[in-house]
Scaffold this motif. Structure first.
Motif, PDB file in Angstrom:
ATOM      1  N   PRO A  29       0.923  -1.206  -0.109  1.00 52.42           N
ATOM      2  CA  PRO A  29       0.052   0.060  -0.087  1.00 52.42           C
ATOM      3  C   PRO A  29       0.948   1.324  -0.120  1.00 52.42           C
ATOM      4  O   PRO A  29       1.889   1.350   0.890  1.00 52.42           O
ATOM      5  CB  PRO A  29      -0.899   0.147   1.320  1.00 52.42           C
ATOM      6  N   LYS A  65       1.165   2.491  -6.910  1.00 53.14           N
ATOM      7  CA  LYS A  65       0.431   1.550  -7.956  1.00 53.14           C
ATOM      8  C   LYS A  65      -0.260   2.449  -8.741  1.00 53.14           C
ATOM      9  O   LYS A  65      -0.500   2.391  -9.953  1.00 53.14           O
ATOM     10  CB  LYS A  65      -0.022   0.505  -7.298  1.00 53.14           C
ATOM     11  N   THR A  78      -8.294  -3.116  -8.622  1.00 55.15           N
ATOM     12  CA  THR A  78      -9.542  -3.854  -7.874  1.00 55.15           C
ATOM     13  C   THR A  78      -9.925  -2.916  -6.966  1.00 55.15           C
ATOM     14  O   THR A  78     -11.086  -3.082  -6.426  1.00 55.15           O
ATOM     15  CB  THR A  78      -8.747  -5.201  -7.469  1.00 55.15           C
ATOM     16  N   GLY A 101      -9.017  -3.205   6.448  1.00 57.23           N
ATOM     17  CA  GLY A 101      -7.791  -3.270   5.924  1.00 57.23           C
ATOM     18  C   GLY A 101      -7.276  -4.716   5.595  1.00 57.23           C
ATOM     19  O   GLY A 101      -6.312  -5.308   5.358  1.00 57.23           O
ATOM     20  N   LEU A 152      -7.877  -8.372   3.195  1.00 52.42           N
ATOM     21  CA  LEU A 152      -8.201  -8.857   1.675  1.00 52.42           C
ATOM     22  C   LEU A 152      -9.783  -9.187   1.659  1.00 52.42           C
ATOM     23  O   LEU A 152     -10.147  -9.779   2.615  1.00 52.42           O
ATOM     24  CB  LEU A 152      -7.177  -9.589   0.949  1.00 52.42           C
ATOM     25  N   VAL A 153     -10.282  -9.063   0.325  1.00 43.84           N
ATOM     26  CA  VAL A 153     -11.442  -9.666   0.074  1.00 43.84           C
ATOM     27  C   VAL A 153     -11.289 -10.941  -0.384  1.00 43.84           C
ATOM     28  O   VAL A 153     -10.117 -11.267  -0.694  1.00 43.84           O
ATOM     29  CB  VAL A 153     -12.532  -8.756  -0.628  1.00 43.84           C
ATOM     30  N   VAL A 204     -12.561 -11.126  -6.512  1.00 40.87           N
ATOM     31  CA  VAL A 204     -11.788 -10.214  -7.249  1.00 40.87           C
ATOM     32  C   VAL A 204     -11.333 -11.207  -8.618  1.00 40.87           C
ATOM     33  O   VAL A 204     -11.298 -10.362  -9.701  1.00 40.87           O
ATOM     34  CB  VAL A 204     -10.471  -9.775  -6.402  1.00 40.87           C
ATOM     35  N   ARG A 218      -2.833 -10.296  -5.443  1.00 43.63           N
ATOM     36  CA  ARG A 218      -2.224 -10.086  -4.246  1.00 43.63           C
ATOM     37  C   ARG A 218      -2.454 -11.364  -3.380  1.00 43.63           C
ATOM     38  O   ARG A 218      -2.157 -11.269  -2.047  1.00 43.63           O
ATOM     39  CB  ARG A 218      -2.627  -8.961  -3.403  1.00 43.63           C
ATOM     40  N   ARG A 265       3.443   8.729   3.079  1.00 45.86           N
ATOM     41  CA  ARG A 265       2.731   8.941   1.833  1.00 45.86           C
ATOM     42  C   ARG A 265       1.226   8.891   2.228  1.00 45.86           C
ATOM     43  O   ARG A 265       0.300   9.559   1.619  1.00 45.86           O
ATOM     44  CB  ARG A 265       3.041   8.115   0.794  1.00 45.86           C
ATOM     45  N   ARG A 325      -2.103  11.352   1.758  1.00 53.59           N
ATOM     46  CA  ARG A 325      -2.923  11.069   0.405  1.00 53.59           C
ATOM     47  C   ARG A 325      -4.233  12.017   0.562  1.00 53.59           C
ATOM     48  O   ARG A 325      -4.965  11.785   1.713  1.00 53.59           O
ATOM     49  CB  ARG A 325      -3.226   9.686   0.048  1.00 53.59           C
ATOM     50  N   SER A 342       4.231  15.835  -1.099  1.00 53.20           N
ATOM     51  CA  SER A 342       4.785  15.727  -2.391  1.00 53.20           C
ATOM     52  C   SER A 342       3.854  16.208  -3.471  1.00 53.20           C
ATOM     53  O   SER A 342       4.657  16.638  -4.743  1.00 53.20           O
ATOM     54  CB  SER A 342       5.259  14.333  -2.687  1.00 53.20           C
ATOM     55  N   ALA A 372      10.647   2.956  -6.135  1.00 52.75           N
ATOM     56  CA  ALA A 372       9.816   3.736  -6.405  1.00 52.75           C
ATOM     57  C   ALA A 372       9.652   4.576  -5.215  1.00 52.75           C
ATOM     58  O   ALA A 372       8.776   5.461  -4.721  1.00 52.75           O
ATOM     59  CB  ALA A 372       8.367   3.172  -6.484  1.00 52.75           C
ATOM     60  N   VAL A 428      10.619  11.449  -8.317  1.00 52.35           N
ATOM     61  CA  VAL A 428       8.951  11.985  -8.602  1.00 52.35           C
ATOM     62  C   VAL A 428       8.255  10.882  -9.442  1.00 52.35           C
ATOM     63  O   VAL A 428       9.107  10.272 -10.237  1.00 52.35           O
ATOM     64  CB  VAL A 428       9.031  13.347  -9.012  1.00 52.35           C
ATOM     65  N   VAL A 435       9.486   7.791 -12.328  1.00 51.74           N
ATOM     66  CA  VAL A 435       9.737   6.400 -11.903  1.00 51.74           C
ATOM     67  C   VAL A 435       8.900   5.738 -13.063  1.00 51.74           C
ATOM     68  O   VAL A 435       8.945   4.692 -13.832  1.00 51.74           O
ATOM     69  CB  VAL A 435       8.552   6.229 -10.727  1.00 51.74           C
TER      70      VAL A 435
HETATM   71  P1  AP5 Z   1      -6.236  -0.807  -3.141  1.00 56.43           P
HETATM   72  O1  AP5 Z   1      -7.069   0.503  -3.403  1.00 56.43           O
HETATM   73  O2  AP5 Z   1      -5.453  -1.557  -4.202  1.00 56.43           O
HETATM   74  O3  AP5 Z   1      -5.120  -0.164  -1.736  1.00 56.43           O
HETATM   75  P2  AP5 Z   1      -3.617  -0.437  -1.639  1.00 56.43           P
HETATM   76  O4  AP5 Z   1      -3.051  -1.562  -2.238  1.00 56.43           O
HETATM   77  O5  AP5 Z   1      -3.594  -0.453  -0.168  1.00 56.43           O
HETATM   78  O6  AP5 Z   1      -2.791   0.696  -2.273  1.00 56.43           O
HETATM   79  P3  AP5 Z   1      -3.062   2.233  -2.218  1.00 56.43           P
HETATM   80  O7  AP5 Z   1      -4.212   2.616  -3.292  1.00 56.43           O
HETATM   81  O8  AP5 Z   1      -3.233   2.574  -0.863  1.00 56.43           O
HETATM   82  O9  AP5 Z   1      -1.800   2.726  -2.705  1.00 56.43           O
HETATM   83  P4  AP5 Z   1      -1.084   2.768  -4.200  1.00 56.43           P
HETATM   84  O10 AP5 Z   1       0.104   1.866  -4.304  1.00 56.43           O
HETATM   85  O11 AP5 Z   1      -1.891   2.599  -5.246  1.00 56.43           O
HETATM   86  O12 AP5 Z   1      -0.417   4.198  -3.935  1.00 56.43           O
HETATM   87  P5  AP5 Z   1      -0.758   5.805  -4.354  1.00 56.43           P
HETATM   88  O13 AP5 Z   1      -0.531   5.908  -5.883  1.00 56.43           O
HETATM   89  O14 AP5 Z   1      -2.073   5.955  -4.177  1.00 56.43           O
HETATM   90  O15 AP5 Z   1      -6.852  -1.766  -2.075  1.00 56.43           O
HETATM   91  C1  AP5 Z   1      -7.783  -1.302  -1.015  1.00 56.43           C
HETATM   92  C2  AP5 Z   1      -8.294  -2.492  -0.418  1.00 56.43           C
HETATM   93  O16 AP5 Z   1      -9.269  -3.031  -1.445  1.00 56.43           O
HETATM   94  C3  AP5 Z   1      -7.564  -3.590   0.176  1.00 56.43           C
HETATM   95  O17 AP5 Z   1      -7.141  -3.270   1.531  1.00 56.43           O
HETATM   96  C4  AP5 Z   1      -8.395  -4.724  -0.002  1.00 56.43           C
HETATM   97  O18 AP5 Z   1      -9.350  -4.767   1.239  1.00 56.43           O
HETATM   98  C5  AP5 Z   1      -9.350  -4.770  -1.127  1.00 56.43           C
HETATM   99  N1  AP5 Z   1      -8.439  -5.375  -2.350  1.00 56.43           N
HETATM  100  C6  AP5 Z   1      -8.093  -4.627  -3.478  1.00 56.43           C
HETATM  101  N2  AP5 Z   1      -7.754  -5.389  -4.343  1.00 56.43           N
HETATM  102  C7  AP5 Z   1      -7.750  -6.735  -3.663  1.00 56.43           C
HETATM  103  C8  AP5 Z   1      -7.297  -7.916  -4.229  1.00 56.43           C
HETATM  104  N3  AP5 Z   1      -6.721  -8.180  -5.216  1.00 56.43           N
HETATM  105  N4  AP5 Z   1      -7.503  -8.833  -3.438  1.00 56.43           N
HETATM  106  C9  AP5 Z   1      -8.115  -8.808  -1.992  1.00 56.43           C
HETATM  107  N5  AP5 Z   1      -8.532  -7.655  -1.670  1.00 56.43           N
HETATM  108  C10 AP5 Z   1      -8.228  -6.480  -2.391  1.00 56.43           C
HETATM  109  O19 AP5 Z   1       0.098   6.490  -3.746  1.00 56.43           O
HETATM  110  C11 AP5 Z   1       0.022   6.969  -2.297  1.00 56.43           C
HETATM  111  C12 AP5 Z   1       0.308   8.392  -1.790  1.00 56.43           C
HETATM  112  O20 AP5 Z   1       1.560   8.585  -2.318  1.00 56.43           O
HETATM  113  C13 AP5 Z   1      -0.400   9.480  -2.981  1.00 56.43           C
HETATM  114  O21 AP5 Z   1      -0.606  10.499  -2.160  1.00 56.43           O
HETATM  115  C14 AP5 Z   1       0.693   9.756  -4.224  1.00 56.43           C
HETATM  116  O22 AP5 Z   1       0.298  11.215  -4.170  1.00 56.43           O
HETATM  117  C15 AP5 Z   1       1.990   9.557  -3.338  1.00 56.43           C
HETATM  118  N6  AP5 Z   1       3.088   9.235  -4.033  1.00 56.43           N
HETATM  119  C16 AP5 Z   1       2.780   8.310  -5.272  1.00 56.43           C
HETATM  120  N7  AP5 Z   1       4.142   8.115  -5.595  1.00 56.43           N
HETATM  121  C17 AP5 Z   1       4.845   9.075  -5.191  1.00 56.43           C
HETATM  122  C18 AP5 Z   1       6.317   9.307  -5.441  1.00 56.43           C
HETATM  123  N8  AP5 Z   1       7.041   8.760  -6.298  1.00 56.43           N
HETATM  124  N9  AP5 Z   1       7.017  10.328  -4.539  1.00 56.43           N
HETATM  125  C19 AP5 Z   1       6.264  10.927  -3.654  1.00 56.43           C
HETATM  126  N10 AP5 Z   1       4.849  10.633  -3.293  1.00 56.43           N
HETATM  127  C20 AP5 Z   1       4.212   9.552  -4.342  1.00 56.43           C
END
Ligand code: AP5
Length: 226
Positions: A18, A22, A40, A65, A67-68, A73, A97, A131, A135, A149, A206, A210, A214
């Protein structure tokens, strides 16, 4: 270069904890490649918001928090990749995942003649927590911001459409920690599966650059492996 030959369709799997970026990278890669983003997490949140049967089944798990269920999925992804906009390729954000999901994806892609490339976004956990705590997201166009950021021009307002930005319900510190534990327990081990199954897998730092930098690195890897 493909010398004018038609390329096989490609599935780009964005894999990482997380907050590794991604969603951010999926959006940039969509602009760069024209491939749709398949998140997803976003699909599940849409069901929760709609309050439909799927939404009611997953809401508690997501808010905690966890997984489903895999079957749910897997079915969502199978339906989504069958749509015509996925014909040339697509970007998977947050799927697979678990090993079961990775195996099912392998079968699905082989059956459709789609090449798979996995991009592992590597970021230090302390950075990830910072991060996610900062967000913000536009509920209308989905643009991602970060108070540190990538702040919007006006606090809590989307630069693109003026909508009020929102904090995701699972971005509280306690739930972020649970999501990271779930990643360690169920998702990180899938990397070993990718290795043993001979998937094309690249690690990308990553955590330092910025997002556009990446993205450029990922684009080069998926285009020509270097
Ligand atoms: P999901 O929505 O997929 O959340 P996650 O995996 O926890 O990932 P995030 O969306 O929180 O983070 P991200 O890696 O996308 O980062 P982002 O680009 O936003 O899943 C949510 C829930 O759904 C799960 O907990 C589960 O319950 C369920 N689920 C989903 N898929 C599933 C599956 N396959 N199986 C089972 N359950 C599932 O960036 C984060 C922040 O960092 C942002 O503010 C961004 O601006 C900043 N940022 C990004 N890149 C940079 C950088 N290079 N430098 C500085 N800041 C940065």
């Amino acid at each position: 270069m493909n010398n004018g030959q038609k390329r096989s369709p490609r599935a780009v799997v964005l894999f990482g904890p997380p907050g590794s970026g991604k969603g951010t990278q999926a959006k940039l890669l969509t602009e760069r490649t024209g491939f749709p983003q398949i998140s997803t997490g976003d699909m599940l949140r849409e069901h929760v918001q709609a309050g439909d049967e799927i939404g009611r089944e997953v809401a508690k798990l997501m808010h905690a928090g966890s997984l489903v269920p895999d079957e749910l999925v897997n079915a969502l992804v199978k339906q989504r990749v069958a749509r015509p906009d996925c014909r040339d390729g697509f970007i998977l954000d947050g799927y697979p995942r678990t090993q079961q999901q990775a195996e099912r994806l392998g079968v699905l892609l082989e059956g459709r003649g789609i090449d798979q490339v996995v991009i592992h976004l590597v970021v230090d956990y302390n950075k990830v927590i910072a991060r996610l705590s900062g967000r913000r997201q536009c509920p209308v166009c989905g643009t991602l911001y970060n108070v540190l950021s990538r702040p919007p021009k006006q606090a809590d307002v989307c630069d693109l459409d003026g909508a009020g930005l929102v904090i995701r319900e699972d971005d509280s510190e306690a739930v972020i920690r649970e999501r990271l534990e779930e990643y360690e327990r169920q998702t990180r081990p899938v990397l070993e599966y990718f290795h043993s199954a001979g998937r094309r897998l690249y690690e990308v730092d990553a955590g330092r650059e910025v997002p556009p930098v990446v993205c450029e690195r990922i684009y080069k890897l998926i285009e020509n492996g270097g």
